[in-house]
Design a protein around this motif. Structure first.
Motif, PDB file in Angstrom:
ATOM      1  N   ALA A 174      -4.909  -5.551   6.053  1.00 47.71           N
ATOM      2  CA  ALA A 174      -4.067  -5.560   4.971  1.00 47.71           C
ATOM      3  C   ALA A 174      -4.089  -4.192   4.499  1.00 47.71           C
ATOM      4  CB  ALA A 174      -4.558  -6.468   4.064  1.00 47.71           C
TER       5      ALA A 174
ATOM      6  N   ARG B 266       0.301 -10.403  -2.451  1.00 50.73           N
ATOM      7  CA  ARG B 266      -0.823  -9.691  -2.709  1.00 50.73           C
ATOM      8  C   ARG B 266      -1.805 -10.650  -3.255  1.00 50.73           C
ATOM      9  NH1 ARG B 266       0.415  -4.968  -6.763  1.00 50.73           N
ATOM     10  NH2 ARG B 266       0.631  -6.725  -8.348  1.00 50.73           N
TER      11      ARG B 266
ATOM     12  N   ARG C  68      -5.443  -6.689  -1.975  1.00 47.92           N
ATOM     13  CA  ARG C  68      -4.965  -6.487  -0.825  1.00 47.92           C
ATOM     14  C   ARG C  68      -3.554  -7.450  -0.454  1.00 47.92           C
ATOM     15  NH1 ARG C  68      -9.910  -9.431   2.804  1.00 47.92           N
ATOM     16  NH2 ARG C  68      -9.147 -11.283   2.656  1.00 47.92           N
ATOM     17  N   GLN C  69      -2.752  -6.554   0.533  1.00 50.05           N
ATOM     18  CA  GLN C  69      -1.564  -7.763   0.934  1.00 50.05           C
ATOM     19  C   GLN C  69      -1.384  -7.415   2.518  1.00 50.05           C
ATOM     20  OE1 GLN C  69       2.049  -6.220  -1.181  1.00 50.05           O
ATOM     21  NE2 GLN C  69       2.912  -8.240  -0.732  1.00 50.05           N
ATOM     22  N   ALA C  70      -1.537  -8.528   2.954  1.00 53.87           N
ATOM     23  CA  ALA C  70      -1.342  -8.653   4.420  1.00 53.87           C
ATOM     24  C   ALA C  70       0.181  -8.905   4.654  1.00 53.87           C
ATOM     25  CB  ALA C  70      -2.231 -10.016   4.920  1.00 53.87           C
TER      26      ALA C  70
ATOM     27  N   GLN D  83      -4.179   1.542   4.421  1.00 53.25           N
ATOM     28  CA  GLN D  83      -4.023   0.260   5.316  1.00 53.25           C
ATOM     29  C   GLN D  83      -5.801   0.301   6.216  1.00 53.25           C
ATOM     30  OE1 GLN D  83      -1.483  -1.454   6.685  1.00 53.25           O
ATOM     31  NE2 GLN D  83      -3.133  -2.645   7.948  1.00 53.25           N
TER      32      GLN D  83
END
Length: 122
Positions: free
Chosen positions: A92, A45, A38-40, A117
């Protein structure tokens, strides 16, 4: 070429649950380790969890351990991420990843999906 397509993202309140799915095509799924990252916004990531090609082992980041569960359905070439007790900080874009195998868990993956998302509101 290999394709990984994620689905199931959306908006959920804190404490709620979501289930993400990732379906692979043109991949030797049964011999591939599968993972979720995941990447906020504004962050790098990060690894969320992975499942071994055999399905006999899983590993998770400490931040999601006990709340998230990864499973796989080889007949459908699908890996799922069941997320419970969601927190605002889980917000994220979630990515599915695959590593050709068979082999042990690894930090590197060969194929990536486009992401889905997940937004958790307070």
């Amino acid at each position: 070429q290999v394709q990984l397509v994620e689905s199931g993202g959306g908006l959920v309140e804190a404490g709620g649950s979501l289930r993400l799915s990732c379906t692979a095509s043109r991949l030797s799924f049964v011999t591939s380790n599968m993972a979720w990252f995941r990447q906020a916004p504004g962050k790098e990531r990060e690894f969320v969890g992975a499942i071994l090609w055999s399905g006999h082992a899983t590993t998770y980041a400490d931040s999601v351990k006990g709340r998230f569960t990864i499973s796989r359905d080889d007949a459908k070439s699908t890996v799922s991420l069941a997320m419970t007790n969601l927190k605002v900080e889980d917000t994220a874009v979630y990515y599915c990843a695959a590593r050709r195998g068979p082999g042990p868990f690894s930090i590197s993956y060969d194929y990536w999906g486009q992401g889905t998302q997940v937004t958790v509101s307070s």
